[in-house]
Structures are given as C-alpha cells and as structure tokens.
Design a protein around this motif. Structure first.
Motif, PDB file in Angstrom:
ATOM      1  N   ASN A 287       6.356 -31.182 -45.753  1.00  0.00           N
ATOM      2  CA  ASN A 287       5.681 -30.417 -44.712  1.00  0.00           C
ATOM      3  C   ASN A 287       4.338 -31.041 -44.390  1.00  0.00           C
ATOM      4  OD1 ASN A 287       7.696 -28.405 -44.515  1.00  0.00           O
ATOM      5  ND2 ASN A 287       6.861 -27.365 -46.319  1.00  0.00           N
ATOM      6  N   CYS A 288       3.972 -31.022 -43.105  1.00  0.00           N
ATOM      7  CA  CYS A 288       2.723 -31.638 -42.656  1.00  0.00           C
ATOM      8  C   CYS A 288       1.947 -30.688 -41.748  1.00  0.00           C
ATOM      9  CB  CYS A 288       3.012 -32.945 -41.917  1.00  0.00           C
ATOM     10  SG  CYS A 288       3.947 -34.161 -42.868  1.00  0.00           S
ATOM     11  N   PRO A 289       1.478 -29.564 -42.272  1.00  0.00           N
ATOM     12  CA  PRO A 289       0.738 -28.638 -41.415  1.00  0.00           C
ATOM     13  C   PRO A 289      -0.628 -29.193 -41.036  1.00  0.00           C
ATOM     14  CG  PRO A 289       0.593 -27.935 -43.687  1.00  0.00           C
ATOM     15  CD  PRO A 289       1.559 -29.088 -43.667  1.00  0.00           C
ATOM     16  N   ALA A 290      -1.113 -28.778 -39.885  1.00  0.00           N
ATOM     17  CA  ALA A 290      -2.480 -29.118 -39.493  1.00  0.00           C
ATOM     18  C   ALA A 290      -3.442 -28.177 -40.198  1.00  0.00           C
ATOM     19  CB  ALA A 290      -2.631 -28.988 -37.983  1.00  0.00           C
ATOM     20  N   SER A 291      -4.685 -28.624 -40.332  1.00  0.00           N
ATOM     21  CA  SER A 291      -5.720 -27.716 -40.818  1.00  0.00           C
ATOM     22  C   SER A 291      -5.922 -26.614 -39.786  1.00  0.00           C
ATOM     23  CB  SER A 291      -7.026 -28.468 -41.039  1.00  0.00           C
ATOM     24  OG  SER A 291      -8.090 -27.565 -41.275  1.00  0.00           O
ATOM     25  N   ILE A 292      -6.311 -25.439 -40.237  1.00  0.00           N
ATOM     26  CA  ILE A 292      -6.566 -24.330 -39.323  1.00  0.00           C
ATOM     27  C   ILE A 292      -7.691 -24.678 -38.353  1.00  0.00           C
ATOM     28  CG2 ILE A 292      -8.231 -23.155 -40.802  1.00  0.00           C
ATOM     29  CD1 ILE A 292      -5.470 -21.537 -38.614  1.00  0.00           C
ATOM     30  N   SER A 293      -8.549 -25.623 -38.740  1.00  0.00           N
ATOM     31  CA  SER A 293      -9.553 -26.166 -37.830  1.00  0.00           C
ATOM     32  C   SER A 293      -9.164 -27.602 -37.520  1.00  0.00           C
ATOM     33  CB  SER A 293     -10.953 -26.139 -38.447  1.00  0.00           C
ATOM     34  OG  SER A 293     -11.853 -26.865 -37.622  1.00  0.00           O
ATOM     35  N   SER A 294      -8.677 -27.818 -36.318  1.00  0.00           N
ATOM     36  CA  SER A 294      -8.261 -29.158 -35.907  1.00  0.00           C
ATOM     37  C   SER A 294      -9.093 -29.642 -34.731  1.00  0.00           C
ATOM     38  CB  SER A 294      -6.774 -29.164 -35.542  1.00  0.00           C
ATOM     39  OG  SER A 294      -6.500 -28.214 -34.529  1.00  0.00           O
ATOM     40  N   VAL A 295     -10.323 -29.155 -34.628  1.00  0.00           N
ATOM     41  CA  VAL A 295     -11.204 -29.543 -33.534  1.00  0.00           C
ATOM     42  C   VAL A 295     -11.366 -31.058 -33.512  1.00  0.00           C
ATOM     43  CG1 VAL A 295     -13.273 -29.219 -34.949  1.00  0.00           C
ATOM     44  CG2 VAL A 295     -13.439 -29.105 -32.457  1.00  0.00           C
ATOM     45  N   LYS A 296     -11.313 -31.631 -32.321  1.00  0.00           N
ATOM     46  CA  LYS A 296     -11.363 -33.088 -32.168  1.00  0.00           C
ATOM     47  C   LYS A 296     -11.783 -33.439 -30.752  1.00  0.00           C
ATOM     48  CE  LYS A 296      -6.326 -32.797 -31.694  1.00  0.00           C
ATOM     49  NZ  LYS A 296      -6.298 -31.383 -32.152  1.00  0.00           N
ATOM     50  N   ASP A 297     -11.950 -34.731 -30.509  1.00  0.00           N
ATOM     51  CA  ASP A 297     -12.394 -35.177 -29.187  1.00  0.00           C
ATOM     52  C   ASP A 297     -11.230 -35.465 -28.251  1.00  0.00           C
ATOM     53  OD1 ASP A 297     -11.507 -37.362 -30.621  1.00  0.00           O
ATOM     54  OD2 ASP A 297     -13.041 -38.724 -29.845  1.00  0.00           O
ATOM     55  N   ASN A 314      -0.230 -39.945 -22.483  1.00  0.00           N
ATOM     56  CA  ASN A 314      -0.804 -39.349 -21.278  1.00  0.00           C
ATOM     57  C   ASN A 314      -0.146 -38.035 -20.893  1.00  0.00           C
ATOM     58  OD1 ASN A 314       1.650 -40.242 -20.274  1.00  0.00           O
ATOM     59  ND2 ASN A 314       0.750 -41.806 -18.925  1.00  0.00           N
ATOM     60  N   GLN A 315       0.916 -37.664 -21.623  1.00  0.00           N
ATOM     61  CA  GLN A 315       1.521 -36.343 -21.438  1.00  0.00           C
ATOM     62  C   GLN A 315       1.225 -35.426 -22.625  1.00  0.00           C
ATOM     63  OE1 GLN A 315       5.727 -36.750 -20.538  1.00  0.00           O
ATOM     64  NE2 GLN A 315       5.336 -38.593 -19.318  1.00  0.00           N
ATOM     65  N   GLY A 316       0.416 -35.941 -23.562  1.00  0.00           N
ATOM     66  CA  GLY A 316       0.064 -35.157 -24.745  1.00  0.00           C
ATOM     67  C   GLY A 316      -1.423 -35.275 -25.037  1.00  0.00           C
ATOM     68  N   TRP A 317      -1.774 -35.562 -26.311  1.00  0.00           N
ATOM     69  CA  TRP A 317      -3.183 -35.686 -26.687  1.00  0.00           C
ATOM     70  C   TRP A 317      -3.772 -36.942 -26.066  1.00  0.00           C
ATOM     71  CZ3 TRP A 317      -5.151 -31.448 -28.378  1.00  0.00           C
ATOM     72  CH2 TRP A 317      -4.426 -30.572 -29.189  1.00  0.00           C
ATOM     73  N   GLN A 318      -4.947 -36.797 -25.471  1.00  0.00           N
ATOM     74  CA  GLN A 318      -5.575 -37.911 -24.763  1.00  0.00           C
ATOM     75  C   GLN A 318      -7.077 -37.692 -24.697  1.00  0.00           C
ATOM     76  OE1 GLN A 318      -4.818 -37.312 -20.266  1.00  0.00           O
ATOM     77  NE2 GLN A 318      -3.220 -36.064 -21.292  1.00  0.00           N
ATOM     78  N   GLU A 319      -7.778 -38.739 -24.318  1.00  0.00           N
ATOM     79  CA  GLU A 319      -9.222 -38.634 -24.122  1.00  0.00           C
ATOM     80  C   GLU A 319      -9.509 -38.139 -22.710  1.00  0.00           C
ATOM     81  OE1 GLU A 319     -11.712 -41.899 -26.184  1.00  0.00           O
ATOM     82  OE2 GLU A 319      -9.876 -42.930 -25.555  1.00  0.00           O
ATOM     83  N   VAL A 320     -10.671 -37.534 -22.540  1.00  0.00           N
ATOM     84  CA  VAL A 320     -11.128 -37.210 -21.197  1.00  0.00           C
ATOM     85  C   VAL A 320     -11.681 -38.493 -20.575  1.00  0.00           C
ATOM     86  CG1 VAL A 320     -11.648 -34.814 -21.754  1.00  0.00           C
ATOM     87  CG2 VAL A 320     -13.417 -36.558 -22.080  1.00  0.00           C
ATOM     88  N   THR A 340     -23.715 -33.274 -21.541  1.00  0.00           N
ATOM     89  CA  THR A 340     -22.840 -32.518 -22.449  1.00  0.00           C
ATOM     90  C   THR A 340     -21.439 -33.094 -22.380  1.00  0.00           C
ATOM     91  OG1 THR A 340     -24.121 -30.488 -22.124  1.00  0.00           O
ATOM     92  CG2 THR A 340     -21.895 -30.253 -23.012  1.00  0.00           C
ATOM     93  N   PRO A 341     -20.895 -33.590 -23.489  1.00  0.00           N
ATOM     94  CA  PRO A 341     -19.523 -34.115 -23.479  1.00  0.00           C
ATOM     95  C   PRO A 341     -18.529 -33.031 -23.087  1.00  0.00           C
ATOM     96  CG  PRO A 341     -20.699 -34.788 -25.468  1.00  0.00           C
ATOM     97  CD  PRO A 341     -21.550 -33.758 -24.799  1.00  0.00           C
ATOM     98  N   LEU A 342     -17.489 -33.434 -22.371  1.00  0.00           N
ATOM     99  CA  LEU A 342     -16.449 -32.477 -21.989  1.00  0.00           C
ATOM    100  C   LEU A 342     -15.588 -32.099 -23.200  1.00  0.00           C
ATOM    101  CD1 LEU A 342     -15.290 -34.001 -18.575  1.00  0.00           C
ATOM    102  CD2 LEU A 342     -16.847 -32.067 -18.968  1.00  0.00           C
ATOM    103  N   ALA A 343     -15.399 -33.034 -24.096  1.00  0.00           N
ATOM    104  CA  ALA A 343     -14.635 -32.769 -25.320  1.00  0.00           C
ATOM    105  C   ALA A 343     -15.329 -33.486 -26.466  1.00  0.00           C
ATOM    106  CB  ALA A 343     -13.195 -33.262 -25.180  1.00  0.00           C
ATOM    107  N   MET A 344     -15.486 -32.791 -27.577  1.00  0.00           N
ATOM    108  CA  MET A 344     -16.228 -33.383 -28.689  1.00  0.00           C
ATOM    109  C   MET A 344     -15.776 -32.766 -29.999  1.00  0.00           C
ATOM    110  SD  MET A 344     -20.358 -33.719 -29.113  1.00  0.00           S
ATOM    111  CE  MET A 344     -21.099 -34.643 -30.471  1.00  0.00           C
ATOM    112  N   GLY A 345     -15.316 -33.594 -30.891  1.00  0.00           N
ATOM    113  CA  GLY A 345     -15.036 -33.150 -32.245  1.00  0.00           C
ATOM    114  C   GLY A 345     -16.270 -33.360 -33.107  1.00  0.00           C
ATOM    115  N   HIS A 346     -16.142 -33.132 -34.409  1.00  0.00           N
ATOM    116  CA  HIS A 346     -17.256 -33.464 -35.295  1.00  0.00           C
ATOM    117  C   HIS A 346     -17.482 -34.966 -35.159  1.00  0.00           C
ATOM    118  CE1 HIS A 346     -15.283 -29.897 -37.265  1.00  0.00           C
ATOM    119  NE2 HIS A 346     -16.512 -29.450 -37.076  1.00  0.00           N
TER     120      HIS A 346
END
Length: 538
Positions: A287-297, A314-320, A340-346
């Motif tokens: 099993n490969c669950p994500a962390s409950i906090s998966s904040v990212k850029d 380009n149909q899934g996870w991508q950069e702004v 202010t970045p549009l998307a920003m993880g730690h």
C-alpha cells in the motif's frame, strides 16, 4: 630343603606384579591428581569468563547515549546479574561470588575493571569514551580468583595462580520499518567525520540521486540500503520507498550495505507520499497512501479524470505558468508582498531555491534554514506575517516540519478566515481551473485511503530516516558492504521529486529534523528504532 623344593620356590613368579604396581602407584596418583586439578583450573577459568561475558552484555544494554549511561552500565555489570564460581577454593572473603571492582563514570582511568570506548576493533585499536553520549562499547574484567591444587602431591603447595575473565560488548542497534535511505556525509573530511544533526535542525538538505555503476559517491549524494528483502534492482527500491511497510529486515545501525539499481524513476515511489501516482509509484504487493498533508507546488484541473489524472502530466499534476511559480531572486530576502506564487508547497531554503549565480547561493548540500515563510502563508492562506504568526502560534521562524505538523493538527479547521489544508483555485476558472490541494485527492481513487494521518502507531509518510556515511573515505558505491554509519538522522520530505526549472527529477529535498532517537519517535513517528541486542566482541 630338597633341591626340587628350592627350584620350585625360586621359579615361582606369582605376585611379582605387586611390586611394580606399588612402585608405580605414586606416579598414577600424581597423574590423576594433576588431571583433576587441571580440570578444576579450567572450570574456574570458564566460570570467570562466563561471568565477564554476562556482565559485559548486561552493561552494554545501558549504553543508550543518555545522561548516566556509564554509571547505569557499571551498576548493571555489578548487580543486575549474580555470577558465582564453584571451582575457586582460595578462601576469598566473597565466598562463591565473582567480584567486579567498584568504579564510576566514563573516564578510562588506568587499571579500571570497567572501561568504555567510543570505537572498538580490538584491544590495541580502539578509542576511549569520555562521556555518556560517546560510550558505545564496554569492557569488563572480573576480579581474579585462585584454584588451589588439592590432589596434586604436596597438596596445597601449588595453585593455578590468579585467573580472571575479560569481555568486551557493544549494543547492536537496528532501525526498522523505514525506507532504506543513506546519504553521503556533506561534512566529510576523513573516515571519522561526524555530522552535527542537532545543530542543523530546520536546515534544508539537497540530495543528488546516485546508485548505479562502480564509481564512488561524493558528499551530498544519496542512495539506498540493502534490507535483504523485496525484488532485485530498481523494483525493490521502489517497493522500499513506496510501500507503507517496506520489505526486508531491519537495518543495522552500525554497518550497512548499499543496494544498486537506483534510477531517476525510483524516486517516483517517494512521490506517492505527495499524492502523485505515476506508473511506477506503487509497485504491486503493498500500500502507498499519501500523507494527509500533501501540499505541494503542483496543481491539477478540478475536473481531472482518467489514467493521467494522478500522474505528472498535462492532464494531471503540473506546474502553473512560470510567472506564478515560486522562483526567488534573492538568497536572503523573502519575496516582496506584491509577489505571491499561485501554487507553493513547503519551499527549499532560499539559498537552494535561487539560481547558481546568485549571491549567497548554497553550493553545498546543506542549506541554512532560511526559507520564505511569509510567501508560503500568503500563497496558501492569504495571511500577512503578523497574521500567520498570530494564527499559528509558531513564532517567527518555525521549521517546515513544525508548520506541517500544525497544519495536520488543524486540518479542516477554519482559522483566520481560511480552512487549513483545503483546496483552492490557483489559476483559471470553472470546472477545469487549476487547483491546489492541501490534502490528498488521488490516494483514495488509487485504493489507498483518504490519507495517512501520522500518530504513535502510524508512520509519518513525509518523514524518513537516513544513514549518514563517509562515502569518500569508505569508497562507497552502488554495491558496498558493511559501511560504517556516522549517525542516523530524521528528515522531513519537503517537496516531490520533479524536473522543474531549478530542480532535477531523481533528486530529493528534505529538512533536517534531528538525530534519530531510540524507540518510537513521538506523536508523529517516522520509524521504529530498536536498541535491544547486546553482542560480544571478545
């Protein structure tokens, strides 16, 4: 007397052996006595050595590096077990008990019965310990005893002389249930170089992926360890990095074996912890669950679906767009409040986030702990510096890991007008707007639940432990064995491994939490460490 009688008398040999037996009896008794007394001496020697062995093992169990470890080890050697000898007959005041001279502290005073070492190969190649923290090995010498010969002729005039026992023991430590990661000590100068994790808590660590070929690894490289489990090569590494419970045995905390087969796509398995599931992110069988906090850029369309929805695509996870990315131009100053970045993880430390030609750029793997907290809270929660400091109560310079823990503890709660770890539109509008997600959106659809919440019995999916080794002096490569470990450290995974404008796929960026501790590592454990196997060296 008749001649016949005389001849009969002189020819009679009955009883002739009696004289021979009588003459040899003394020698036979002497040999028998020697055998019995020698056996007694050897038995006494075995008893004393067994006593030393057990005392050393008992002492080694106390060498946890904490205050008082040496004195606790001494007490364990002297009183936690009772050793007796039944073959000493020297009228010693202690009777049958085997004694160990009284002593205290770690200092290796000459003539001490109990000595401590920070390293130990043999009686001539070792380093004496001077503090509880550095005491890793212990030698114990028991008081000498004598076996007085009881059956040897001239009984009690001879004896065995002083017999004693000496043993050296250490504590075998294993680290379990953790991805088998190792890093080359960024501070390496020689084989005995240490790494000061406690003095760098909150510092960023930029690690460059290696692992194939026979070339030696350099400071700042990272690779993987062999846990004697799972598949061979890259598939086995993906299992170890992606699965909730890695395959294989515990990894010894002293000498480790590297595992070849690393490639760029191996780190895809780590990305599953960030809710990214490319083709090889979660090998079959675990099993490969994500962390409950998966904040990212990275963002994805709000209506993303289909086979690419959870991949970097380009149909899934991508950069702004680059204009909305976190791309600082200063290694020391936060972004201006107008940016202010549009998307920003730690984010990375600023000195690792700028381009290499920027003043203050950190060329080494170790950062300085200066990261743009203001931009992070502004991008994700719309808070000013004063607001985020008030709303979180974390002070002015929290680590990324502390922010991550605060967000998990307050997830779903509305604070300062914003819901913690909620989704938000980063750019665009309508159903296809690019959306930033603080909590997992893919983990459930992949069959791994809504997100792993770290706790006392649940490992933290964004926290790993890593062995720090001196790669240059030990000529470490993709298939090295019994490599000494300088220390084990805990790391917070800051960002997924992605090919960006300033990052490379296959590399890992982490934040130093501190030196790996014994036992469960608190309320959000990343691993289990076992310190429970003392072993004899000699």
């Amino acid at each position: 007397m008749a001649p016949r009688a005389v001849d009969s008398l002189t020819g009679n040999q009955s009883g002739a052996a009696a004289a021979t037996v009588a003459l040899s009896l003394f020698g036979l008794v002497m040999l028998g006595g020697l055998a019995i007394d020698y056996s007694r001496m050897m038995s006494l020697d075995s008893e004393l050595q067994n006593a030393a062995d057990q005392a050393a093992l008992a002492a080694a169990t106390q060498l946890d590096g904490k205050t008082g470890a040496c004195d606790r080890a001494i007490a364990a050697a002297r009183s936690m077990i009772t050793n007796q000898t039944h073959f000493a007959n020297d009228s010693n005041a202690s009777g049958l008990n085997v004694g160990i001279a009284t002593t205290s502290g770690c200092a290796a005073t000459a003539g001490r019965s109990i000595k401590f070492y920070s390293s130990y190969t043999n009686d001539t190649t070792n380093t004496a310990a001077t503090t509880d923290a550095t005491a890793k090995f212990v030698s114990v010498a028991v008081d000498s005893r004598i076996a007085v010969y009881a059956l040897t002729p001239f009984m009690r005039l001879f004896n065995s002389g002083n017999l004693s026992g000496l043993a050296v023991a250490g504590l075998g430590t294993a680290i379990c249930k953790v991805p088998p990661v190792m890093i080359c000590n960024p501070d390496e100068v020689n084989a005995n170089s240490t790494f000061n994790a406690s003095g760098r808590i909150g510092y960023g660590l930029k690690l460059v992926s290696v692992g194939n070929g026979g070339g030696s690894w350099a400071p700042g490289n990272f690779g993987y360890l062999n846990t004697n489990g799972g598949s061979n090569g890259a598939p086995g590494l993906r299992e170890a990095l992606g699965w909730e419970t890695p395959p294989g045995d515990c990894v010894a905390q002293t000498g480790v074996n590297t595992k070849p087969g690393a490639s760029v796509n191996v780190t895809d398995a780590l990305n599953s912890r960030f809710d990214i599931y490319d083709n090889q992110s979660c090998p079959t069988g675990g099993n490969c669950p994500a962390s409950i906090s998966s904040v990212k850029d990275l963002v994805r369309a709000g209506n993303a679906n289909g086979g690419n929805a959870c991949r970097i695509h380009n149909q899934g996870w991508q950069e702004v767009a680059s204009s909305g990315q976190y791309l600082p131009t200063s290694a020391t100053a936060a972004l201006p409040t107008t940016t202010t970045p549009l998307a920003m993880g730690h984010p990375r430390d600023m000195c690792h986030a700028v381009t290499s030609g920027t003043a203050g750029y950190c060329s080494s793997a170790i950062g300085n702990g200066l990261w743009d907290r203001d931009a992070y809270f502004r991008a994700n929660y719309g808070w000013t510096p004063t607001q985020w400091q008030t709303n979180t109560g974390l002070g002015t310079t929290p680590t990324r890991y502390a922010v991550y823990q605060w967000e998990i503890a307050n997830r779903g709660t509305t604070i300062g007008g914003r819901t913690i770890l909620a989704s938000r539109v980063a750019s665009g509008s309508g159903a296809s707007a690019l959306t930033s997600y603080g909590s997992p959106i893919c983990s459930s659809s992949e069959g791994y639940g809504t997100g792993s919440v770290p706790g006392a019995t649940t490992v933290d999916r964004r926290r790993i432990s890593a062995a720090v080794v001196n790669c240059t002096s030990n000529s470490v490569n993709g298939n090295s064995t019994n490599v000494p470990v300088a220390t084990w450290i805990d790391l917070f995974l800051v960002e997924p491994s992605v090919a960006r404008a300033r990052t490379n796929a296959g590399d890992i960026y982490a934040e130093i939490i501190g030196e790996t501790a014994s036992g469960m590592a608190g309320a959000t454990t990343g691993q289990v460490v076992r310190r429970d196997k003392p072993y004899l060296i000699e």
